[in-house]
Each structure stands twice: as structure tokens, then as C-alpha cells.
Scaffold this motif. Sequence first.
Motif, short mmCIF file in Angstrom:
data_model
loop_
_atom_site.label_atom_id
_atom_site.label_comp_id
_atom_site.label_asym_id
_atom_site.label_seq_id
_atom_site.Cartn_x
_atom_site.Cartn_y
_atom_site.Cartn_z
N LYS A 193 16.11 53.98 -2.54
CA LYS A 193 15.73 54.01 -1.13
C LYS A 193 14.92 55.26 -0.81
N SER A 197 11.02 55.26 0.42
CA SER A 197 10.71 55.77 1.75
C SER A 197 9.74 56.94 1.70
N ALA A 464 8.50 49.62 2.95
CA ALA A 464 9.18 50.86 3.29
C ALA A 464 9.08 51.16 4.78
N THR A 465 7.95 50.81 5.38
CA THR A 465 7.77 51.03 6.82
C THR A 465 8.66 50.11 7.65
N LEU A 468 12.71 50.50 5.87
CA LEU A 468 13.29 51.81 5.66
C LEU A 468 12.85 52.84 6.69
N ALA A 470 9.94 54.27 6.97
CA ALA A 470 9.03 55.30 6.45
C ALA A 470 7.82 55.44 7.36
#
Length: 472
Positions: A193, A197, A464-465, A468, A470
Motif C-alpha cells: 500500500k 501510494s 492509487a488515487t 489509496l 494518493a
Amino acid sequence: MGTATIKSGSINLLNTIIGAGILAMPFGLKSNGLLLGCLLIVWSSLTSSFGLYLQNKVAKYTQQQGAISYFSLAQITYPHLSVVFDSAISIKCFGVGVSYLVVIGDLMPKIMESLHVAEESLLMHRNFWITLFMAVIVVPLSYLKKLDSLKYTSVVALFSVVYLICLVIEHYAVNDIPIENKTITWFGPVSLKSTLSSFPIFVFAYTCHQNMFAIINELKPLDKHGSTTRQSNLIIRNAITTAAASYLIVGIIGYLSFGDSVNGNIITMYPRDSILSLIGRLCIVIMVSLSFPLQCHPCRGSINHVLHFLTVGITSSKTRSTHQAQGYTSLQSDIESLNSITSESIQDESFISTTPVEGAQDTDGHSPIIVPLTTKRFYVITTIIVTLSYLVAITVTSLEHVLAFVGSTGSTSISFILPGLFGYLLIKPINGATELNRLELCCKYGGLALAIWGVIVMIVCLGATIFLGATH
């Protein structure tokens, strides 16, 4: 027409690469471990430099040095998608430019707070500082017509980067910020993770490809330095190696200074009341304000290309479809159509071409597309860019998630996908050869691999955005 040199090109490309993202490098190492984080910095530098190298190669193999752009290459390969490519570039550059103004508005009140300015003072208002920097620095520089004209401001911005590097080194050497129970992850990864991220920090750290073609166009062949192709390769080497070294120094020393307690902005970890830290924050403001015009330049060119496509692109595409079997298509129809649209502007001495065409032809002898930019349109587009940037910056206080989506799509497109596809499609035998040599084959199929890598990066960064949180 060329006025740029290896030195000025290296400076401008390096300033395009290094932005406020350098401050997040220690956090990137924290999220992956020291060794893996350093490997990601180096790997990202290699993939980005290969994309730049392919851009330079394509300019050589299509023989369009002085006339190269994403738009002209898209008209050769995927003419119907050229508007999509340039729209992505313009949106990406506009978003990054606005983020620079947001950084100014966020940091200047904090600098004033460190100077113990009264809270009710005008100097504590973010919009005041955005307006001031726009009027004094950003707007005047955004109206410069050539990228080479920004070389002196880029030098000033890079001095700010040098100061930040010295600040990080000085605090580590003096060890004046004790950290209790400091822990350091030497190898990594920390977790899947955390790696995913933080992945965008590394892959977007070298995004500068939107200005590479402009630098190639403005270079002039010199006996001392060789062809524009050789000069461009030296520029890529200088900029990427310097950027990678800067990222590694700030990342490693910053992480070793604070360990796993480091946050996403290393400058905030230093004492607020310290004069050295205060100057460091001011350097960031200067750096981003001087970097805005480097985003405005490709944004303006891409918007002009989109406008061109909307006016004559459909007709041009239909004409090209009848010449598919010829490889590179004849662009005479574009020139004829432009003559009827821009005859007055071409006669005007102030006529500008975003893709100059003097002596430039592709390997089949066809002249590249002319994209006119009259003085009137130049000022109109630039005014719209700076005005909208200002309005968005004073209205929105955080663009992190928007930039994450824009970066995941726009940055990966111009850094990996498009250079890779153009390299794969356009590198072919020249000078009477019937087959590609070993280096040409490596570039051609390496381009395909880079495009595939770009798609993977886009999927990972978007994931990821979305999942998570990011940010770009």
C-alpha cells in the motif's frame, strides 16, 4: 531561427523537471525503504530519459528538427486523436501552473507568520500574495514568445533548488534537530500500500517532455557542438542526471535526518523561526513562480493546436485518408487551407509558428504541418491562461486530487505513451537503407515497451488515487 544552446536548453529542461516535488523525496524513501526508494528514483530517471531520447530520435527520423511537436506527429500517425493529445497536454500544464500559484498562496502567509506579522494584516492573506506574484513575475514572463528567453529566470529558480539542497545537507551535518526514537527502514518495501501510494512521487518527478520539442525546435546547429540531435542528447543527459542527483541527495539526507517521522514536505520539518528555513521557504516560492511560464509555454502551443484542429483538422484528416498507402502523408492541403485563413497574419512580421517549417521535411519529402499563431492569438491565448489560472488559484485552496487525476493521465501520456508510440511507429530505415540497424531496432521496440509501461503507470497511479488517496 535557432537561438537556444546546450546550456540554455539544459537549464530550461532541468527547471521544468525540478519543482516543489523535490521536497517529497524523503517521504518517498520513507514509504519504500532507503534502498528501494533510491532504485525507484533511478528507474524513473531512466524511463523518463528514454522518453526524451525517443522524442529526439523521432525528430531526426522524420527530419522535422525545427518543426516538431506532438501535434505534427499525431497528424502523421493518428490525425483524429491529435486534438485529444494536445487537450491532455494543455490541461496538464494548466493544472500544474495553477498548483504553483496555490503553493505561493499557501507559503507566503506562513513566511509572514514566521516574521511575526499581525494576523489581521493584509500580508497574511493568500490572495494578496497570489495577486502580487502574478503581477510582478508570472504575467510578464508568460508573455515571452520563446522558451529560450526563460533561461535567465530558470537560472534563478535553480539557485533556489541549490539553496534547498544546501539547507538539507547543513541541518544533517550539524544535527541540530534531535529526533527521539528515530527509525530508518534501510531496504524495503515497507508495504504494498505504501509503495503504490507513493509511486506517483517518483514517476512524475521527471515530467518535462512537454517542453522537449520546443527546445529541439529552438536549437541551432553549430560546428562546435554538432547537429541539433547531438545537442539534444547532451541536454537530456545534463538535465536528467542533475535532477536525479538532486532527488537522491535531498531524499537520502532528508530521510536520514528525520527517519520515519518525515512528512510529505521536508521544509516544514525545520524550525519556523530559523532564518535559514525562512529563506528556504522563500526559495520555494521563487522557484514555483519562475516555473509557471515553463508550463504556460506548452499550454499555449497545445491550445493553439486544438484551435487549429477544430478549424481545419477535419478537412485535413479527410485529405490524409486518401494517401494512407504513402506512409507519411502529404500536408499540402493543410498549407493551402491555412493560406485562406491566415494570409493576413502570415504577411504580418509578428506572425509566429508554433511548429516552424523552414527546410523541414519528413523522410518521404512531405513538408510538416504549419500551425499558425498570430500575434493577436498569442496574446489572447496567453491572457486567457493567466487569467483563468489566477481565478482558479484564488478560488480553490487545494488541487491535490484534481492534479492526481490529471497527472495520472496527462503526465503518463506525454512522458511515456506518446513518445513510445511515436518511436515505434515512426522510426524506420533512412538514407537508402532497407532494414533497421540494431540501435534503431532497440529504439523502435523499446518505444513499444515504454508505451506499455506508460499504460501500466497510468492504471497504477489512477488506482492509487482512487483507492489509496494518493496525490500528484
